[in-house]
Enzyme design. Structure first.
Site, PDB file in Angstrom:
ATOM      1  N   ARG A 183      -0.636  15.206  12.973  1.00 25.64           N
ATOM      2  CA  ARG A 183       0.116  14.666  11.823  1.00 25.64           C
ATOM      3  C   ARG A 183       0.591  15.836  10.966  1.00 25.64           C
ATOM      4  O   ARG A 183       0.027  16.129   9.919  1.00 25.64           O
ATOM      5  CB  ARG A 183      -0.748  13.687  11.020  1.00 25.64           C
ATOM      6  CG  ARG A 183      -1.110  12.450  11.825  1.00 25.64           C
ATOM      7  CD  ARG A 183      -1.720  11.364  10.976  1.00 25.64           C
ATOM      8  NE  ARG A 183      -0.749  10.719  10.105  1.00 25.64           N
ATOM      9  CZ  ARG A 183      -1.014   9.630   9.387  1.00 25.64           C
ATOM     10  NH1 ARG A 183      -2.206   9.069   9.434  1.00 25.64           N
ATOM     11  NH2 ARG A 183      -0.090   9.096   8.615  1.00 25.64           N
ATOM     12  N   PRO A 184       1.673  16.499  11.408  1.00 27.85           N
ATOM     13  CA  PRO A 184       2.120  17.704  10.704  1.00 27.85           C
ATOM     14  C   PRO A 184       2.779  17.388   9.354  1.00 27.85           C
ATOM     15  O   PRO A 184       3.196  16.254   9.121  1.00 27.85           O
ATOM     16  CB  PRO A 184       3.161  18.299  11.668  1.00 27.85           C
ATOM     17  CG  PRO A 184       3.646  17.143  12.473  1.00 27.85           C
ATOM     18  CD  PRO A 184       2.533  16.128  12.521  1.00 27.85           C
ATOM     19  N   ILE A 185       2.870  18.421   8.492  1.00 26.18           N
ATOM     20  CA  ILE A 185       3.629  18.258   7.234  1.00 26.18           C
ATOM     21  C   ILE A 185       4.704  19.354   7.121  1.00 26.18           C
ATOM     22  O   ILE A 185       5.111  19.716   6.020  1.00 26.18           O
ATOM     23  CB  ILE A 185       2.715  18.219   5.977  1.00 26.18           C
ATOM     24  CG1 ILE A 185       1.856  19.474   5.846  1.00 26.18           C
ATOM     25  CG2 ILE A 185       1.848  16.987   5.942  1.00 26.18           C
ATOM     26  CD1 ILE A 185       1.281  19.648   4.431  1.00 26.18           C
ATOM     27  N   ASP A 186       5.147  19.848   8.281  1.00 27.36           N
ATOM     28  CA  ASP A 186       6.138  20.929   8.262  1.00 27.36           C
ATOM     29  C   ASP A 186       7.432  20.531   7.543  1.00 27.36           C
ATOM     30  O   ASP A 186       8.064  21.357   6.882  1.00 27.36           O
ATOM     31  CB  ASP A 186       6.457  21.395   9.693  1.00 27.36           C
ATOM     32  CG  ASP A 186       6.944  20.247  10.561  1.00 27.36           C
ATOM     33  OD1 ASP A 186       6.172  19.297  10.774  1.00 27.36           O
ATOM     34  OD2 ASP A 186       8.119  20.272  10.978  1.00 27.36           O
ATOM     35  N   GLN A 187       7.831  19.254   7.624  1.00 30.25           N
ATOM     36  CA  GLN A 187       9.086  18.841   6.981  1.00 30.25           C
ATOM     37  C   GLN A 187       8.926  18.757   5.458  1.00 30.25           C
ATOM     38  O   GLN A 187       9.870  19.007   4.718  1.00 30.25           O
ATOM     39  CB  GLN A 187       9.575  17.494   7.537  1.00 30.25           C
ATOM     40  CG  GLN A 187       9.886  17.529   9.018  1.00 30.25           C
ATOM     41  CD  GLN A 187      10.951  18.574   9.364  1.00 30.25           C
ATOM     42  OE1 GLN A 187      12.047  18.569   8.813  1.00 30.25           O
ATOM     43  NE2 GLN A 187      10.617  19.482  10.266  1.00 30.25           N
ATOM     44  N   ASP A 224       3.618   0.423  12.227  1.00 32.71           N
ATOM     45  CA  ASP A 224       2.395  -0.121  11.622  1.00 32.71           C
ATOM     46  C   ASP A 224       2.152  -1.579  12.015  1.00 32.71           C
ATOM     47  O   ASP A 224       1.149  -2.169  11.614  1.00 32.71           O
ATOM     48  CB  ASP A 224       2.443   0.020  10.085  1.00 32.71           C
ATOM     49  CG  ASP A 224       2.426   1.480   9.665  1.00 32.71           C
ATOM     50  OD1 ASP A 224       2.052   2.337  10.483  1.00 32.71           O
ATOM     51  OD2 ASP A 224       2.803   1.772   8.512  1.00 32.71           O
ATOM     52  N   ARG A 240      -4.221   9.535   3.605  1.00 34.10           N
ATOM     53  CA  ARG A 240      -3.082  10.293   4.074  1.00 34.10           C
ATOM     54  C   ARG A 240      -2.230  10.747   2.893  1.00 34.10           C
ATOM     55  O   ARG A 240      -1.648  11.820   2.872  1.00 34.10           O
ATOM     56  CB  ARG A 240      -2.249   9.395   5.006  1.00 34.10           C
ATOM     57  CG  ARG A 240      -0.971  10.005   5.503  1.00 34.10           C
ATOM     58  CD  ARG A 240      -1.265  11.131   6.462  1.00 34.10           C
ATOM     59  NE  ARG A 240      -0.051  11.840   6.851  1.00 34.10           N
ATOM     60  CZ  ARG A 240      -0.061  13.027   7.397  1.00 34.10           C
ATOM     61  NH1 ARG A 240      -1.196  13.648   7.636  1.00 34.10           N
ATOM     62  NH2 ARG A 240       1.056  13.618   7.741  1.00 34.10           N
ATOM     63  N   LYS A 299       0.832  -1.216   0.000  1.00 35.09           N
ATOM     64  CA  LYS A 299       0.000   0.000   0.000  1.00 35.09           C
ATOM     65  C   LYS A 299       0.861   1.259   0.000  1.00 35.09           C
ATOM     66  O   LYS A 299       0.666   2.156  -0.812  1.00 35.09           O
ATOM     67  CB  LYS A 299      -0.903   0.005   1.249  1.00 35.09           C
ATOM     68  CG  LYS A 299      -1.548   1.353   1.537  1.00 35.09           C
ATOM     69  CD  LYS A 299      -2.453   1.318   2.745  1.00 35.09           C
ATOM     70  CE  LYS A 299      -1.854   1.780   4.040  1.00 35.09           C
ATOM     71  NZ  LYS A 299      -1.626   3.212   4.213  1.00 35.09           N
TER      72      LYS A 299
HETATM   73  N1  EPU Z   1       6.375  14.341  11.239  1.00 37.62           N
HETATM   74  C1  EPU Z   1       6.623  15.649  11.528  1.00 37.62           C
HETATM   75  N2  EPU Z   1       6.621  16.555  10.493  1.00 37.62           N
HETATM   76  C2  EPU Z   1       6.390  16.184   9.214  1.00 37.62           C
HETATM   77  C3  EPU Z   1       6.132  14.834   8.921  1.00 37.62           C
HETATM   78  C4  EPU Z   1       6.136  13.922   9.962  1.00 37.62           C
HETATM   79  O1  EPU Z   1       6.849  16.024  12.677  1.00 37.62           O
HETATM   80  O2  EPU Z   1       6.413  17.045   8.326  1.00 37.62           O
HETATM   81  C5  EPU Z   1       6.394  13.342  12.328  1.00 37.62           C
HETATM   82  C6  EPU Z   1       5.028  12.653  12.521  1.00 37.62           C
HETATM   83  O3  EPU Z   1       4.198  13.417  13.366  1.00 37.62           O
HETATM   84  C7  EPU Z   1       5.447  11.326  13.107  1.00 37.62           C
HETATM   85  C8  EPU Z   1       6.812  11.054  12.443  1.00 37.62           C
HETATM   86  O4  EPU Z   1       7.273  12.294  11.945  1.00 37.62           O
HETATM   87  O5  EPU Z   1       5.631  11.465  14.490  1.00 37.62           O
HETATM   88  C9  EPU Z   1       6.787  10.064  11.291  1.00 37.62           C
HETATM   89  O6  EPU Z   1       5.825  10.437  10.320  1.00 37.62           O
HETATM   90  P1  EPU Z   1       5.960  10.063   8.768  1.00 37.62           P
HETATM   91  O7  EPU Z   1       5.994  11.330   8.005  1.00 37.62           O
HETATM   92  O8  EPU Z   1       7.091   9.108   8.613  1.00 37.62           O
HETATM   93  O9  EPU Z   1       4.592   9.328   8.504  1.00 37.62           O
HETATM   94  P2  EPU Z   1       3.683   9.408   7.207  1.00 37.62           P
HETATM   95  O10 EPU Z   1       4.517   9.565   6.002  1.00 37.62           O
HETATM   96  O11 EPU Z   1       2.554  10.335   7.427  1.00 37.62           O
HETATM   97  C10 EPU Z   1       3.801   6.861   6.675  1.00 37.62           C
HETATM   98  C11 EPU Z   1       2.830   5.735   6.486  1.00 37.62           C
HETATM   99  C12 EPU Z   1       2.205   5.365   7.832  1.00 37.62           C
HETATM  100  C13 EPU Z   1       3.323   4.998   8.809  1.00 37.62           C
HETATM  101  C14 EPU Z   1       4.371   6.103   8.894  1.00 37.62           C
HETATM  102  C15 EPU Z   1       5.595   5.724   9.723  1.00 37.62           C
HETATM  103  C16 EPU Z   1       2.054   6.129   4.261  1.00 37.62           C
HETATM  104  C17 EPU Z   1       0.943   6.537   3.366  1.00 37.62           C
HETATM  105  N3  EPU Z   1       1.803   6.160   5.562  1.00 37.62           N
HETATM  106  O12 EPU Z   1       3.061   7.949   7.198  1.00 37.62           O
HETATM  107  O13 EPU Z   1       1.444   4.207   7.561  1.00 37.62           O
HETATM  108  O14 EPU Z   1       2.785   4.795  10.102  1.00 37.62           O
HETATM  109  O15 EPU Z   1       4.841   6.435   7.569  1.00 37.62           O
HETATM  110  O16 EPU Z   1       6.195   4.582   9.217  1.00 37.62           O
HETATM  111  O17 EPU Z   1       3.114   5.740   3.804  1.00 37.62           O
HETATM  112  C18 EPU Z   1      -0.314   2.702   7.794  1.00 37.62           C
HETATM  113  O18 EPU Z   1       0.034   2.184   6.730  1.00 37.62           O
HETATM  114  O19 EPU Z   1      -1.130   2.178   8.588  1.00 37.62           O
HETATM  115  C19 EPU Z   1       0.254   3.994   8.169  1.00 37.62           C
HETATM  116  C20 EPU Z   1      -0.304   4.789   9.050  1.00 37.62           C
END
Ligand code: EPU
Length: 420
Positions: free
Chosen positions: A122-126, A305, A93, A22
């Site tokens: 669930r921020p996207i600041d990065q 996950d 997401r 996925k």
């Molecule tokens: N974070 C920030 N700033 C950002 C982005 C992330 O502080 O700009 C923090 C988040 O709050 C979190 C950490 O960084 O604490 C990790 O977040 P990440 O960005 O890695 O997560 P994501 O890309 O939103 C993906 C998967 C999730 C999985 C996470 C961690 C996808 C679509 N989703 O999410 O998968 O939990 O990586 O491995 O790839 C799932 O499949 O059930 C699922 C939730």
């Protein structure tokens, strides 16, 4: 509304074939929009998150032809819209990947903020930090994230947190930017390597995916290609966990064992016997699971996950285990549901202290998020009596043919219409 009704207690036995990943599919599909000609993508999981992405791509102008259940041909030639509305982004997401992909294609994007599982903030600041470093201006207009750039230029970007989404989004935006982009402290998950392999097959120049420094030398054009998505590491881990919880004997087929190393290590600590083959793993468990401590971390650590699934095993283990969440702020919402089934768990901040019970009892439980839902299925399958799982649309987001697959392993699980 639909629900799952599980008459549990049987040991799972047999072979299950794992679908495409996925979290790779939801990155690779938007990436197709960076190509100049059609792509054929194989091994796509037939799940609702993928359907949402394809629906959004069609609205943006892509021409999509389903070749078979797991193969699509996508012609991105007529993608001329850069607007992903709230309706198009709902529930997934990965809508944020449209920001990177559309920026990369046409230097602009207007995208509704992402939905998906609720794990607290669930921020996207990065992601934004990366886009800005490449030369884009990011604003929030009428609830939509807007990205605009005259041109994108390579840059060095250090991620303050290891983020899968930010790493992917920056790769998407940088692949056709001018010059060299370096992502430091990049995420290393298998789906990041898969996206890089896909983009490189289209003619991109990406090095270091799978390490924490990724270098992307921008290219002018990307060509269409045929590509097969990697197997889903978490779907595989879920069936492995179900085999352990039900004291079963299951061959998990069509997997990459290397991607499962941390899961294999922890399930062995729980007492499972695991044999690795080239493209399969066999999981056998004859006894009550053993206690163990687990801490989730970015890859190659134990995946967040898989946290609810292993916690479910540990709720049945002999002794006290501690599960520590190292990625998300709040990923223990499902514990309440496990407690309804008789589990003995105390949540203390980012730790869950689990005192294993000999057996869970059947109950009516909710799938509070995708993996939490998978954990409820495992709990139901391991419990004698009838467990009902509601709000299962969250499970359908990420598990293809879940009823058929569990049934083929001897489980008694039915999808039924629930009037309420
Ligand atoms: N974070 C920030 N700033 C950002 C982005 C992330 O502080 O700009 C923090 C988040 O709050 C979190 C950490 O960084 O604490 C990790 O977040 P990440 O960005 O890695 O997560 P994501 O890309 O939103 C993906 C998967 C999730 C999985 C996470 C961690 C996808 C679509 N989703 O999410 O998968 O939990 O990586 O491995 O790839 C799932 O499949 O059930 C699922 C939730």
């Amino acid at each position: 509304m639909e629900k799952f009704v599980i008459s549990g207690g049987a040991s799972l036995k047999g072979t299950v074939r794992i679908s495409g990943a996925k979290n790779a599919a939801v990155a690779i599909l938007p990436a197709v929009m960076l190509a100049d000609s059609p792509c054929i993508i194989e091994n796509i999981p037939n799940i609702s998150d993928v359907k949402s992405i394809l629906f959004a791509m069609e609205k943006l102008g892509a021409n999509i032809k389903n070749i078979d259940k797991s193969t699509v041909e996508i012609n991105p030639k007529n993608v001329n819209s850069f607007l992903v509305t709230k309706e198009m982004a709902e529930g997934m997401r990965a809508s944020s990947y449209f920001l990177g992909a559309l920026l990369g294609r046409m230097n602009k994007a207007r995208v509704a903020p992402p939905g998906g599982c609720d794990f607290g903030v669930r921020p996207i600041d990065q992601h934004i930090k990366g886009f800005e470093a490449l030369g884009a201006k990011i604003t929030l207009e009428n609830g939509l994230v807007e990205a605009n750039a005259k041109e994108l230029n390579g840059a060095s970007i250090y991620l303050d947190v290891v983020s899968v989404g930010a790493t992917i989004n920056i790769m998407l935006a940088a692949v056709k930017a001018k010059g060299l982009t370096v992502i430091e402290n990049a995420a290393r998950e298998p789906h990041i390597v898969d996206l890089a392999n896909f983009l490189n097959t289209m003619g991109a120049n990406i090095m270091g995916a799978g390490t924490n420094i990724i270098k992307i030398r921008g290219v002018e054009t990307l060509n269409g290609t045929t590509y097969s998505i990697i197997p889903d590491q978490i779907e595989a881990g879920t069936y492995m966990a179900a085999a352990v919880a039900t004291k079963g004997d299951v061959l998990i087929d069509n997997v990459t064992p290397k991607h499962l190393e941390s899961i294999i290590a922890k399930l062995r600590e729980c007492g499972a016997e695991i044999t690795e083959y080239d493209e399969a793993v066999r999981v056998v468990c004859n006894n009550r699971p053993k206690k163990c401590n687990v801490k989730t971390m970015p890859h190659p650590g134990f995946p967040t996950d898989m946290q609810p699934q292993i916690a479910t095993i540990l709720s049945l283990a002999d002794g006290e285990s501690v599960v520590t969440e190292g990625v998300w702020d709040n990923r223990f919402r499902y514990i309440e549901q496990l407690i309804l089934m008789g589990a003995n768990v105390l949540v203390d901040g980012k730790r869950a202290i689990i005192n294993g019970v000999e057996a869970l009892k059947p109950a009516l439980v909710k799938a509070v998020d995708l993996r939490a839902g998978a954990a409820m299925l495992i709990a139901g399958l391991a419990t004698v009596g009838e467990t009902e799982v509601v709000e299962i649309e969250r499970i359908d987001r990420g598990y293809e043919d879940v009823v058929e697959k569990f049934t083929s392993l001897g489980a008694d699980i039915k999808r039924v219409i629930s009037p309420d």
